[in-house]
Design an enzyme around this catalytic site. Sequence first.
Site, PDB file in Angstrom:
ATOM      1  N   MET A 245     -11.891   4.865  -0.114  1.00 56.28           N
ATOM      2  CA  MET A 245     -12.695   4.921   1.254  1.00 56.28           C
ATOM      3  C   MET A 245     -13.081   6.278   1.163  1.00 56.28           C
ATOM      4  SD  MET A 245      -9.433   3.180   3.308  1.00 56.28           S
ATOM      5  CE  MET A 245      -8.284   3.590   2.263  1.00 56.28           C
TER       6      MET A 245
ATOM      7  N   SER B 242       1.090  -1.618   0.306  1.00 53.19           N
ATOM      8  CA  SER B 242       0.316  -0.296   0.479  1.00 53.19           C
ATOM      9  C   SER B 242       0.530   0.967   0.218  1.00 53.19           C
ATOM     10  CB  SER B 242      -1.026   0.178   1.441  1.00 53.19           C
ATOM     11  OG  SER B 242      -1.551   1.136   1.660  1.00 53.19           O
TER      12      SER B 242
ATOM     13  N   ASP C 234      -6.661  -5.880   4.594  1.00 55.67           N
ATOM     14  CA  ASP C 234      -5.952  -4.865   4.711  1.00 55.67           C
ATOM     15  C   ASP C 234      -5.640  -4.608   5.951  1.00 55.67           C
ATOM     16  OD1 ASP C 234      -4.863  -2.297   3.709  1.00 55.67           O
ATOM     17  OD2 ASP C 234      -7.008  -1.616   2.764  1.00 55.67           O
TER      18      ASP C 234
ATOM     19  N   MET D 161     -11.441  -6.099   5.910  1.00 54.62           N
ATOM     20  CA  MET D 161     -11.145  -4.867   6.474  1.00 54.62           C
ATOM     21  C   MET D 161     -10.567  -5.217   7.861  1.00 54.62           C
ATOM     22  SD  MET D 161      -9.957  -1.973   4.765  1.00 54.62           S
ATOM     23  CE  MET D 161      -8.865  -1.437   5.758  1.00 54.62           C
TER      24      MET D 161
ATOM     25  N   ASP E 170      -4.627   3.328  -1.993  1.00 55.76           N
ATOM     26  CA  ASP E 170      -6.054   3.900  -1.024  1.00 55.76           C
ATOM     27  C   ASP E 170      -6.134   5.560  -1.145  1.00 55.76           C
ATOM     28  OD1 ASP E 170      -5.925   1.788   1.349  1.00 55.76           O
ATOM     29  OD2 ASP E 170      -4.153   2.156   1.745  1.00 55.76           O
TER      30      ASP E 170
ATOM     31  N   HIS F 223      -8.516   1.229  -3.910  1.00 57.75           N
ATOM     32  CA  HIS F 223      -9.186   0.760  -2.792  1.00 57.75           C
ATOM     33  C   HIS F 223     -10.232   2.448  -2.240  1.00 57.75           C
ATOM     34  CE1 HIS F 223     -10.040   0.002   2.195  1.00 57.75           C
ATOM     35  NE2 HIS F 223     -10.501  -0.094   1.866  1.00 57.75           N
TER      36      HIS F 223
ATOM     37  N   MET G  85      -8.469   8.183   0.200  1.00 60.48           N
ATOM     38  CA  MET G  85      -9.575   8.560   1.382  1.00 60.48           C
ATOM     39  C   MET G  85      -9.812  10.041   1.586  1.00 60.48           C
ATOM     40  SD  MET G  85      -6.860   7.483   4.461  1.00 60.48           S
ATOM     41  CE  MET G  85      -6.549   5.790   4.945  1.00 60.48           C
TER      42      MET G  85
HETATM   43  C1  DX5 Z   1      -5.675   1.821   5.652  1.00 63.49           C
HETATM   44  C2  DX5 Z   1      -5.334   1.356   4.826  1.00 63.49           C
HETATM   45  C3  DX5 Z   1      -4.747   0.380   4.314  1.00 63.49           C
HETATM   46  C4  DX5 Z   1      -3.131   0.869   4.973  1.00 63.49           C
HETATM   47  C5  DX5 Z   1      -2.239  -0.868   5.444  1.00 63.49           C
HETATM   48  O1  DX5 Z   1      -7.467   2.427   6.250  1.00 63.49           O
HETATM   49  O2  DX5 Z   1      -6.555   1.038   4.062  1.00 63.49           O
HETATM   50  O3  DX5 Z   1      -4.803  -0.060   3.008  1.00 63.49           O
HETATM   51  O4  DX5 Z   1      -2.702   1.550   4.383  1.00 63.49           O
HETATM   52  O5  DX5 Z   1      -1.265  -0.606   6.828  1.00 63.49           O
HETATM   53  P1  DX5 Z   1      -0.519  -0.644   7.327  1.00 63.49           P
HETATM   54  O6  DX5 Z   1      -0.133  -2.460   6.837  1.00 63.49           O
HETATM   55  O7  DX5 Z   1       0.704   0.003   7.750  1.00 63.49           O
HETATM   56  O8  DX5 Z   1      -1.763  -1.114   8.553  1.00 63.49           O
HETATM   57 ZN    ZN Z   2      -6.670  -0.173   1.766  1.00 63.94          ZN
END
Ligand code: DX5
Ligand code: ZN
Length: 219
Positions: free
Chosen positions: A67, A7, A174, A136, A34, A65, A36
């Site tokens: 969010m 990621s 994830d 998740m 990711d 992904h 967001m």
């Molecule tokens: C969280 C993201 C993840 C995140 C994972 O909201 O969707 O993809 O980047 O990060 P680590 O592996 O550091 O938990």
């Molecule tokens: Zn993610």
Amino acid sequence: MSQIAPSILAADFNRLGGQIHELEENDVEILHIDVMDGMFVPSISFGMPVITSIRKESRLFFDVHLMVQDPIRYIEEFVKDGADSITVHVEACEDVRAALGEIKAHGIECGISINPETSVEAVVPYLEMVDMVLVMTVHPGFGGQKLIPETLKKVEYLAGLRKERNLHYNIEIDGGVNRKNLGEIVSLGVDIVVAGTAVFQGDISENMKMVKEVMADAS
Ligand code: DX5
Ligand code: ZN
């Protein structure tokens, strides 16, 4: 055999292109991206211009992904920018079927994601439509959190249902993956393991070597 999807949320954005090349040199095939929006999750990460820019330099499979609240509004744009797969949250869509249909209509893969506090039954109606279910294992919004162990029960349930109904979706997890829990995760039958901190913190090539060893041992 499971695959790792680093990621880029955990990347050093000052050196993003170089870090993606280093992943490629270490046989990575999937890049987890990711996005967001500060609404569906408290934080804001990055969006279209970053994806357009790295698409020019990389042939990796872009696993986007979202969010994002009401993600259907942005699907066309993300496809144009170079997404190979788009995953939306079951909690974020007014009409989940319409959002998944919109992704499919653009000829790319579609995924449905589920937050830790949402019951796995929420995604069951859509399993026939999706290429991937993203479980998740932390509350979405931030990297570097601790994996919530109960969420792994969803993986077992989804793997069972896939077999029973002869379906073909991949199962991705994830959040909170580290060198200690990676082996157990792989042995549960997760197809794609997202990892941010575990890949980008420290030396990427060394981390990838460790990841490959643990994955090979566990599968
Ligand atoms: C969280 C993201 C993840 C995140 C994972 O909201 O969707 O993809 O980047 O990060 P680590 O592996 O550091 O938990
Ligand atoms: Zn993610």
